[in-house]
Design a protein around this motif. Structure first.
Motif, PDB file in Angstrom:
ATOM      1  N   PRO A  87      54.055  20.813 -10.375  1.00  0.00           N
ATOM      2  CA  PRO A  87      55.015  20.959  -9.271  1.00  0.00           C
ATOM      3  C   PRO A  87      54.483  21.813  -8.130  1.00  0.00           C
ATOM      4  N   ALA A  88      53.757  22.884  -8.470  1.00  0.00           N
ATOM      5  CA  ALA A  88      53.204  23.747  -7.420  1.00  0.00           C
ATOM      6  C   ALA A  88      52.162  22.999  -6.594  1.00  0.00           C
ATOM      7  N   LEU A  89      51.294  22.252  -7.265  1.00  0.00           N
ATOM      8  CA  LEU A  89      50.258  21.498  -6.551  1.00  0.00           C
ATOM      9  C   LEU A  89      50.876  20.430  -5.650  1.00  0.00           C
ATOM     10  N   LEU A  90      51.875  19.723  -6.171  1.00  0.00           N
ATOM     11  CA  LEU A  90      52.532  18.693  -5.361  1.00  0.00           C
ATOM     12  C   LEU A  90      53.284  19.311  -4.188  1.00  0.00           C
ATOM     13  N   ALA A  91      53.965  20.432  -4.446  1.00  0.00           N
ATOM     14  CA  ALA A  91      54.703  21.101  -3.370  1.00  0.00           C
ATOM     15  C   ALA A  91      53.757  21.597  -2.281  1.00  0.00           C
ATOM     16  N   PHE A  92      52.554  21.982  -2.673  1.00  0.00           N
ATOM     17  CA  PHE A  92      51.570  22.476  -1.705  1.00  0.00           C
ATOM     18  C   PHE A  92      50.890  21.330  -0.958  1.00  0.00           C
ATOM     19  N   TYR A  93      50.679  20.201  -1.661  1.00  0.00           N
ATOM     20  CA  TYR A  93      49.888  19.101  -1.094  1.00  0.00           C
ATOM     21  C   TYR A  93      50.717  18.127  -0.264  1.00  0.00           C
ATOM     22  N   LEU A  94      51.918  17.790  -0.711  1.00  0.00           N
ATOM     23  CA  LEU A  94      52.670  16.695  -0.092  1.00  0.00           C
ATOM     24  C   LEU A  94      53.094  16.941   1.356  1.00  0.00           C
ATOM     25  N   PRO A  95      53.607  18.123   1.712  1.00  0.00           N
ATOM     26  CA  PRO A  95      54.007  18.321   3.110  1.00  0.00           C
ATOM     27  C   PRO A  95      52.837  18.062   4.067  1.00  0.00           C
ATOM     28  N   GLY A  96      53.109  17.277   5.086  1.00  0.00           N
ATOM     29  CA  GLY A  96      52.065  16.944   6.053  1.00  0.00           C
ATOM     30  C   GLY A  96      51.373  15.630   5.771  1.00  0.00           C
ATOM     31  N   GLN A  97      51.543  15.063   4.568  1.00  0.00           N
ATOM     32  CA  GLN A  97      50.970  13.751   4.277  1.00  0.00           C
ATOM     33  C   GLN A  97      51.798  12.674   4.977  1.00  0.00           C
ATOM     34  N   LEU A  98      51.134  11.826   5.751  1.00  0.00           N
ATOM     35  CA  LEU A  98      51.844  10.855   6.590  1.00  0.00           C
ATOM     36  C   LEU A  98      52.702   9.905   5.763  1.00  0.00           C
ATOM     37  N   GLU A  99      52.155   9.409   4.659  1.00  0.00           N
ATOM     38  CA  GLU A  99      52.913   8.465   3.831  1.00  0.00           C
ATOM     39  C   GLU A  99      54.151   9.135   3.248  1.00  0.00           C
ATOM     40  N   TYR A 100      53.985  10.375   2.831  1.00  0.00           N
ATOM     41  CA  TYR A 100      55.110  11.111   2.253  1.00  0.00           C
ATOM     42  C   TYR A 100      56.186  11.363   3.306  1.00  0.00           C
ATOM     43  N   THR A 101      55.762  11.764   4.502  1.00  0.00           N
ATOM     44  CA  THR A 101      56.720  12.012   5.586  1.00  0.00           C
ATOM     45  C   THR A 101      57.463  10.736   5.965  1.00  0.00           C
ATOM     46  N   ALA A 102      56.738   9.613   6.019  1.00  0.00           N
ATOM     47  CA  ALA A 102      57.377   8.334   6.345  1.00  0.00           C
ATOM     48  C   ALA A 102      58.408   7.954   5.283  1.00  0.00           C
ATOM     49  N   PHE A 103      58.083   8.212   4.027  1.00  0.00           N
ATOM     50  CA  PHE A 103      59.021   7.925   2.935  1.00  0.00           C
ATOM     51  C   PHE A 103      60.287   8.762   3.082  1.00  0.00           C
ATOM     52  N   LEU A 104      60.116  10.047   3.410  1.00  0.00           N
ATOM     53  CA  LEU A 104      61.274  10.924   3.566  1.00  0.00           C
ATOM     54  C   LEU A 104      62.140  10.493   4.743  1.00  0.00           C
ATOM     55  N   GLU A 105      61.501  10.089   5.834  1.00  0.00           N
ATOM     56  CA  GLU A 105      62.259   9.628   6.999  1.00  0.00           C
ATOM     57  C   GLU A 105      63.051   8.367   6.673  1.00  0.00           C
ATOM     58  N   LYS A 106      62.458   7.486   5.893  1.00  0.00           N
ATOM     59  CA  LYS A 106      63.122   6.233   5.540  1.00  0.00           C
ATOM     60  C   LYS A 106      64.393   6.487   4.741  1.00  0.00           C
TER      61      LYS A 106
END
Length: 251
Positions: A87-106
């Motif tokens: 969870p710590a690694l994912l929480a640190f890595y995911l913010p700023g990833q374009l695909e992740y941000t697009a998923f959240l916006e959707k």
């Protein structure tokens, strides 16, 4: 759901773990959620001569990894280190990833673009997962045997005839004493219900040549997986007495 009984077998009592039986697991995930809540408030932190941002990042990692290592050592299971580090690694890595941000916006979940909100979400999921894990345990006392099950999709089941039980151990933590729950461990002649604790001591003497001596001792202690015993059941003394009476009736 009741177990499948044999002809002439009667179900005497069905049990599940007490709501607080897995309080240590709940506590771990509550802690992870609280770390996320605390750091999402942007606390002003300075460690030595590091700037506030670097200090907060260092303390964030230490707040997760140090307890994770201690929990893994205490529970003698390094999977806990992995379970809490992911969870710590994912929480640190995911913010700023374009695909992740697009998923959240959707899906309208942009609040999860913050690493601390992600960590808090993992903590909440861990709490819910622990509760589901607790509910997956089912224990049945019949007039012939003990049946201990856990799992929803995949099921672990242990069946133990009373004539094969040599001893019953009741364990209660401090919280168990207060809220009246405890673990009952059936022990058989083959060693089911026992685990080994190993202690070792040694000494060495020498100048040019070394002379050493050492010794170790293994002590068998009541222990087992949660589907191999009656984990955290309510009113354990009453359950213990019931099983003892059934053991005597089978002898």
């Amino acid at each position: 759901m009741s177990p499948k009984l044999q002809k002439g077998e009667e179900l005497i009592k069905g049990l599940r773990p007490h709501p607080l039986a897995f309080y240590r697991l709940y506590g771990i995930w509550v802690y992870i959620a609280l770390v996320g809540v605390y750091f999402s408030s942007s606390p002003s932190i300075e460690i030595l001569e590091m700037g506030p941002e670097t200090s907060a990042r260092v303390l964030w990692w230490l707040s997760i990894l140090v307890p994770a290592v201690l929990i893994a050592l205490f529970r003698i299971n390094w999977r806990w280190l992995v379970a809490l580090a992911i969870p710590a690694l994912l929480a640190f890595y995911l913010p700023g990833q374009l695909e992740y941000t697009a998923f959240l916006e959707k899906w309208g979940l942009l609040w999860l673009s913050d690493q601390n909100h992600i960590l808090t979400a993992f903590g909440v999921l861990g709490i819910l997962g622990t509760e589901e894990h607790r509910r997956s345990h089912r224990y049945y006392i019949t007039n012939w045997r003990l049946i201990m099950e856990s799992g929803h999709l995949g099921v672990h089941r242990r069946t133990l005839l009373y004539k094969n039980i040599n001893d019953l151990v009741v364990e209660q933590s401090f919280a168990g004493k207060i809220f009246n729950f405890g673990t009952i461990i059936p022990i058989t002649a083959s060693g089911l219900g026992l685990g080994d604790d190993f202690s070792m001591a040694g000494a060495a003497v020498g100048t040019r040549a070394m002379i050493g001596a050492g010794g170790g001792k293994t002590v068998s202690t009541p222990r087992g997986r949660s589907h191999h015993l009656l984990e955290g059941v309510g009113r354990p003394e009453q359950v213990h007495d019931l099983i003892i009476s059934l053991m005597h009736s089978q002898s």
